[in-house]
Design a protein around this motif. Structure first.
Motif, mmCIF file in Angstrom:
data_model
loop_
_atom_site.group_PDB
_atom_site.id
_atom_site.type_symbol
_atom_site.label_atom_id
_atom_site.label_comp_id
_atom_site.label_asym_id
_atom_site.label_seq_id
_atom_site.Cartn_x
_atom_site.Cartn_y
_atom_site.Cartn_z
ATOM 1 N N GLU A 266 60.312 27.343 64.952
ATOM 2 C CA GLU A 266 59.491 28.551 64.882
ATOM 3 C C GLU A 266 59.283 28.900 63.415
ATOM 4 O O GLU A 266 60.240 28.957 62.635
ATOM 5 C CB GLU A 266 60.174 29.705 65.602
ATOM 6 C CG GLU A 266 59.308 30.967 65.689
ATOM 7 C CD GLU A 266 60.026 32.091 66.415
ATOM 8 O OE1 GLU A 266 61.181 32.396 66.059
ATOM 9 O OE2 GLU A 266 59.415 32.658 67.345
ATOM 10 N N VAL A 267 58.030 29.117 63.036
ATOM 11 C CA VAL A 267 57.733 29.488 61.649
ATOM 12 C C VAL A 267 56.914 30.766 61.626
ATOM 13 O O VAL A 267 56.168 31.060 62.561
ATOM 14 C CB VAL A 267 56.979 28.369 60.899
ATOM 15 C CG1 VAL A 267 57.840 27.138 60.735
ATOM 16 C CG2 VAL A 267 55.666 28.021 61.590
ATOM 17 N N THR A 268 57.073 31.502 60.553
ATOM 18 C CA THR A 268 56.303 32.721 60.363
ATOM 19 C C THR A 268 55.030 32.386 59.611
ATOM 20 O O THR A 268 55.079 31.741 58.556
ATOM 21 C CB THR A 268 57.112 33.749 59.556
ATOM 22 O OG1 THR A 268 58.324 34.030 60.262
ATOM 23 C CG2 THR A 268 56.317 35.036 59.377
ATOM 24 N N LEU A 269 53.900 32.793 60.149
ATOM 25 C CA LEU A 269 52.621 32.507 59.512
ATOM 26 C C LEU A 269 52.383 33.450 58.346
ATOM 27 O O LEU A 269 52.708 34.631 58.407
ATOM 28 C CB LEU A 269 51.480 32.669 60.525
ATOM 29 C CG LEU A 269 51.469 31.704 61.699
ATOM 30 C CD1 LEU A 269 50.390 32.097 62.698
ATOM 31 C CD2 LEU A 269 51.231 30.279 61.219
ATOM 32 N N SER A 270 51.792 32.907 57.277
ATOM 33 C CA SER A 270 51.386 33.769 56.163
ATOM 34 C C SER A 270 50.208 34.624 56.625
ATOM 35 O O SER A 270 49.629 34.398 57.694
ATOM 36 C CB SER A 270 50.968 32.912 54.974
ATOM 37 O OG SER A 270 49.768 32.209 55.290
ATOM 38 N N GLU A 271 49.838 35.586 55.812
ATOM 39 C CA GLU A 271 48.744 36.491 56.182
ATOM 40 C C GLU A 271 47.449 35.706 56.394
ATOM 41 O O GLU A 271 46.718 35.938 57.363
ATOM 42 C CB GLU A 271 48.560 37.526 55.072
ATOM 43 C CG GLU A 271 47.572 38.626 55.411
ATOM 44 C CD GLU A 271 47.484 39.666 54.307
ATOM 45 O OE1 GLU A 271 48.461 39.840 53.550
ATOM 46 O OE2 GLU A 271 46.417 40.286 54.185
ATOM 47 N N LYS A 272 47.173 34.759 55.506
ATOM 48 C CA LYS A 272 45.937 33.979 55.637
ATOM 49 C C LYS A 272 46.002 33.081 56.873
ATOM 50 O O LYS A 272 45.013 32.878 57.556
ATOM 51 C CB LYS A 272 45.702 33.145 54.387
ATOM 52 C CG LYS A 272 45.062 33.921 53.238
ATOM 53 C CD LYS A 272 44.430 33.024 52.216
ATOM 54 C CE LYS A 272 43.499 33.770 51.271
ATOM 55 N NZ LYS A 272 44.146 34.807 50.489
ATOM 56 N N ALA A 273 47.163 32.548 57.162
ATOM 57 C CA ALA A 273 47.299 31.687 58.336
ATOM 58 C C ALA A 273 47.163 32.510 59.609
ATOM 59 O O ALA A 273 46.611 32.041 60.611
ATOM 60 C CB ALA A 273 48.640 30.964 58.310
ATOM 61 N N GLN A 274 47.652 33.718 59.602
ATOM 62 C CA GLN A 274 47.484 34.589 60.766
ATOM 63 C C GLN A 274 46.009 34.798 61.041
ATOM 64 O O GLN A 274 45.560 34.733 62.183
ATOM 65 C CB GLN A 274 48.160 35.939 60.526
ATOM 66 C CG GLN A 274 49.674 35.898 60.607
ATOM 67 C CD GLN A 274 50.278 37.279 60.534
ATOM 68 O OE1 GLN A 274 49.830 38.201 61.202
ATOM 69 N NE2 GLN A 274 51.309 37.425 59.706
#
Lengths: 245, 104
Positions: free
Chosen positions: B23-31
């Motif tokens: 599980e990874v947290t998406l960066s703002e741009k990736a979101q």
């Protein structure tokens, strides 16, 4: 036009070309001779836009795109234009990259594995430019041939090239730039003048050469730079853009 | 969406049934890249976090942070458009019910 065409050995009566192997450039070739630099016997060949499903040992797969610097009419009578981009040979159970050349106009022409679409030495006449909205964003061509993309207010702004390119057969978008601050490089659809999201993107900061995986794309697309706004007027400098097979 | 699952090739997954994905947290741009996208679209992409890399099937290595399709984009685009068409139908049906209830 994309189609599959196969042949054995060096040629056929109706064909306007032949495919030959060997590690030494052929002497006295005919027009449109394709020389595949290989020490393995070429048992057959195929022009196709897709990887052959059941290749035989020694088969050469010539990737047929929609544009090529060595395009030619494949038939002596009716015309079927072919657009070779790259060659692979099935050797030992795997497709192996091979270099290839075509004999055209009295000289050997190397198949280009990449297209340089922006560099200080490339003549950009013909409409190459960035879409820009003017203030508060601008695209300026520098004296050294590079482009500076500038954003003066937030949020970020997507610059896209006015020119579009057929990405079929190309697998890497390579961008060299400097002074990036969380900017994004990638590709966008060619169908609209302004888009809000890239179809593929890589975030970059600093300076360097960056590769984006574009192997999943076919057809016409534009190159895009999403210029981030970091709280003050800021520009990123683009020095080179290439499409690589 | 703020998080996503990725496998060892950075290919995206919307579920983690056997716990083998990360599980990874998406960066703002990736979101922004993945928000409002259907399952087929998301799972046809790779997401490579910053500081990491993935190796494509031909051996070429690519570095993050990046979000790129690995399935033919035309197929992913078709799936996303169909997903949006279905959403629109649902919204229109819901609106019709509301209008009927309000007798407008």
């Amino acid at each position: 036009m994309i189609f599959n065409m196969t042949g054995g050995g060096s040629g056929g009566a109706a064909l306007n070309f032949e495919v030959v192997g060997g590690t030494t450039q052929p002497v006295s070739p005919k027009e449109n001779t394709i020389w595949v630099n290989t020490d393995q016997e070429i048992t057959s060949w195929i022009f196709s836009a897709t990887e052959p499903e059941t290749p035989e040992e020694g088969m050469v797969w010539i990737f047929n795109g929609t544009s090529s610097i060595v395009e030619f009419n494949a038939l002596k009578m009716n015309g079927i234009q072919v657009y070779p981009i790259s060659a692979k040979q099935y050797v030992g159970g795997a497709l192996v990259d091979k270099t290839a050349k075509s004999y055209q106009g009295g000289e050997w022409v190397e198949w280009i594995f990449d297209i340089t679409i922006l560099s200080p030495t490339v003549d950009e006449t013909g409409g190459w430019n960035w879409y820009e909205s003017g203030s508060p964003a601008s695209a300026t061509k520098n004296s050294d041939g590079s482009w500076s993309l500038y954003r003066t207010t937030g949020p970020g702004y997507l610059f896209r090239t006015k020119n579009v390119w057929d990405l079929t057969g190309y697998s890497i978008l390579r961008v060299s730039l400097s002074n990036a601050v969380e900017d994004a490089i990638g590709v966008v659809t060619a169908s609209t003048a302004s888009v809000s999201n890239a179809l593929a993107q890589m975030l970059v900061t600093g300076s360097g050469t960056y590769d984006v995986d574009i192997s999943a794309f076919n057809g016409l697309h534009a190159v895009a730079i999403n210029k981030n706004y970091n709280g003050s007027g800021h520009s990123v400098k683009i020095t080179e853009i290439k499409l690589i097979v | 969406m703020g998080k996503i699952y990725i496998d060892s090739e950075c290919k995206c997954h919307t579920t983690n049934p056997d716990g083998s994905f990360r599980e990874v947290t998406l960066s703002e741009k990736a979101q922004a890249f993945f928000t409002n996208k259907c399952k087929t679209f998301i799972e046809g992409h790779r997401y490579c976090p910053e500081g990491e890399s993935y190796t494509r099937e031909d051996g070429k290595v690519f570095y993050g942070e990046c979000a790129v399709p690995w399935k033919p984009y035309d197929e992913l685009d078709a799936a996303q458009r169909e997903y949006e068409r279905q959403l629109l139908k649902e919204y229109e049906a819901a609106l019709s019910k509301i209008e009927a209830a309000l007798e407008v």
